[in-house]
Structures are given as C-alpha cells and as structure tokens.
Design an enzyme around this catalytic site. Structure first.
Site, PDB file in Angstrom:
ATOM      1  CB  CYS A  83     102.646  48.023  74.961  1.00  0.00           C
ATOM      2  SG  CYS A  83     101.006  48.487  75.507  1.00  0.00           S
ATOM      3  CB  CYS A 109      92.599  51.440  83.850  1.00  0.00           C
ATOM      4  SG  CYS A 109      91.855  52.543  82.611  1.00  0.00           S
ATOM      5  CB  CYS A 157      89.672  46.702  79.025  1.00  0.00           C
ATOM      6  SG  CYS A 157      91.397  47.002  79.453  1.00  0.00           S
ATOM      7  CB  CYS A 164      94.739  44.894  72.481  1.00  0.00           C
ATOM      8  SG  CYS A 164      93.764  46.394  72.705  1.00  0.00           S
TER       9      CYS A 164
END
Length: 370
Positions: A113, A120, A127, A349
C-alpha cells in the site's frame, strides 16, 4: 541528514522516467544510449544503492555518476509487524517529512500500500490520515522509493516478493496526478520493477477530470472511495469529496475505458449504525445495480486509543456486514468483504497517521538513503 538534502544540486536518478534517464545519459553524461539501459536495470530491477556495485559500468563512468547524480531513498525510521504478518514502515523523506507504507501478506506474495502525498487534504470523517491535513505532494522518486525500501525489507527477512500495488496509503492520488502517472509508467517497464497495470490499483474519492486522464493513459483501474449510497449521506461523511455530485462522478466512471474483464471497484467502509442497514444496501443496489463494477465492503477500523479515545464511529456488527453482502449478491452485484489487516499496529484502512511509538515487533533504524 540524507544525501538528497546534503546534495540538492545532484540529479535524482530515481526521479527520472525511462526517456528522461536516456536524455541524461546521452546529452548530459555524453555516454552511448545503451548505458541508460544498464543504469535502468541497476536502479529498478537490481535495486542497488551504490554506483560502485554497477559492475558493467566503467570505473570512470561510475566516478562521474557519483559526482553528478544520486539515488536517494526514504529512510525506515520504524518497522512494525502485526500479529497477522502485516508490516508497516514509517519512512522519513529527504526533507524530514514522514509517511507510512504497508506490506500486506497475501499467501505467496505481498501487496504494498503506497502513499502519494504527505498527509491528505480530503479530511474524510472516518480517516485518521485526513486529520493531518496536506503538507505536500510526493515525487515519483519518493513514491517508488517505497517499493525499493519495502522490497529490501522483505528480502532481508526472507519473505516473499511484492506482486501487487495499491495506491491507497496517505493522500489522494489523483491530486498528485503528474507524479502518479510518471510512477505508473515506470512501474510497467519490463527491465525495471515490472509490475503490470492489472496489478496496480489507484484508490480515489473520484475527481472526474483526473479520472479521464488516468483512463486515457491505460495505466491503472480505479477503486473509488464511495462509502455512501446517496449524495446526502456522502456529504456528511466526505464533505470535500462530495463537492462532486454522485451522478457526475458515476457518469465519469461509466465512461472509464475498461478492458474486457476489468470492472470499476467501489470501496464501501461500513460504519456501525450509519451506512450499514438493509435500507442502505437497497440504495446502493439502486445506484450500482446496472453498472460494470464490484463492491468491497470494509468494516470501520477505529483509530488507536492514543490517537482518539472517543472515535467518531463504531465498527459494524459481523452479522450486519454479512446481511449487507448477501443482499448485494442476491441482486447480482459482485461483492467481497475485505478483511482488515494490521489493525493492531494501526496499519488498516483509514488508520495511517505516522504512529512511531514503541510496539511489539518494532525494528528501528532500518535502512537509509544512498
């Protein structure tokens, strides 16, 4: 301090595409064209860190290369190994910024990954990476340097090779489109890393103009971070991504050029009591039922207590996830429940957030820039 930081005037060979490397060798170094082939092989297939190890180059050329160029790599600050075999590497870049990459065991090989940005900008509510904000884009050298470092780490441990890549780490890949495309083009070189486009997946919240360019390139198939079956719910969960209306996003994906067996993947993080009901499943079928796609269901991974003692969401009940999957499958939508790997080391994730503290399985100071 890394070599890249100490020698900013040197050419970063890992940041050159195949054609750019050839131009450097022929025009700047005044060498025959075949030297570029040799260099490319050493850089990407053999993964050498030192010009002295390039045995088929002359002593004079190696000395000139050492004077004019370098091959900087991210430095492994901390390596964490999960109980399930997942490995998370905290990497330091030349300017001191840090990112994370994850190596996921998949039987006889690993999937890596990759991060494409430091931080971000999307700030999706579920997230952890989004809480960092965006610092900057990463270069091709930094993006692909994660593969070289990961490959070396696995080889040192006697573990299998990386065969698949997912651009699902830190950042929104399509917001760093130029470097993403350069990276994907370099990956496909048979004389280099040699990972075919079908083994590289680009995860994105969906930016129609960038999807058009990615599709025209033929270099990768997208995995779209959908996470909601309606525009209204998506606006609550992913307010920045939802600035692109769902009908506009899906229209762009309907036009995405796919090969005969390819389908667009839709990622759907299931948030307990928020988007995981049978009613939501029915809305998702209405949205995707006639489309060429598959759906990956991902249970929400709460951030570690040291990051968020009161996480904004909870994981869904296993029975709810199974019922959701069964309903989608009953309506002929190809659906998979994706097992979350590396949760105990905050590598699953939505969990990447530069966690460098002590943990079981930590190795420090692994590797460095050449």
């Amino acid at each position: 301090m890394s070599d890249a930081a100490q020698n900013p005037s040197k050419v970063d060979l890992l940041n050159l595409t195949r054609s750019e490397l050839e131009a450097f060798v022929v025009e700047d170094m005044r060498q025959p064209r075949f030297r570029a082939d040799q260099l490319w092989h050493w850089l990407w297939q053999r993964g050498v860190r030192d010009f002295a190890a390039m045995t088929n180059l002359s002593k004079d050329l190696k000395a000139k290369l050492a004077e004019r160029a370098h091959m900087p790599r991210p430095v492994v600050e901390v390596a964490r190994t999960s109980r399930d075999g997942t490995i998370k590497l905290l990497l330091s870049l030349a300017d001191g910024e840090k990112i994370e990459t994850v190596l996921i065991p998949m039987g006889q090989h690993y999937t890596q990954c990759l991060s494409t940005q430091v931080g971000c900008a999307m700030a999706c509510s579920f997230c952890s990476t989004g809480e960092l904000g965006l610092t900057r884009n990463m270069s091709m050298s930094e993006i692909l340097g994660q593969i070289l470092v990961g490959r070396e780490h696995l080889a040192r441990a006697g573990l299998p090779l990386v065969r698949n890549l997912v651009f699902m780490g830190m950042g929104e890949p399509l917001m760093n489109l130029t470097e993403l495309l350069r990276s994907l083009e370099t990956l496909g070189s048979a004389e280099g890393i040699s990972i075919a486009s079908r083994r590289a997946t680009v995860s994105s919240v969906g930016i129609p103009s960038a999807l058009k360019i990615l599709g025209d390139s033929g270099l990768a198939v997208p995995a779209i971070s959908l996470h909601a079956p309606t525009q209204e719910l998506r606006e609550k969960l992913m307010p920045k991504a939802a600035r692109v209306p769902l009908d506009e996003l899906l229209g762009a994906l309907d036009r995405y050029p796919l090969k005969s067996r390819e389908r667009v993947t839709y990622e759907y993080i299931m948030l307990g009591g928020v988007n995981d009901s049978l009613a939501h499943a029915k809305q998702l079928v209405k949205l995707l039922g006639q489309r060429r796609c598959k759906v990956n269901l991902i249970g929400y991974n709460p951030p570690p207590p040291e990051v968020s003692p009161n996480p904004p969401y909870r994981a869904p009940e296993p029975g709810v996830v199974l019922a959701f999957e069964e309903y989608l499958r009953s309506k002929r939508i190809t659906t998979f429940i994706r097992r979350s790997m590396g949760q105990d080391i905050a590598a699953a994730c939505g969990q990447l957030k530069l966690l460098a503290g002590p943990a079981e399985g930590v190795e420090q100071g692994d590797g460095g820039a050449a």
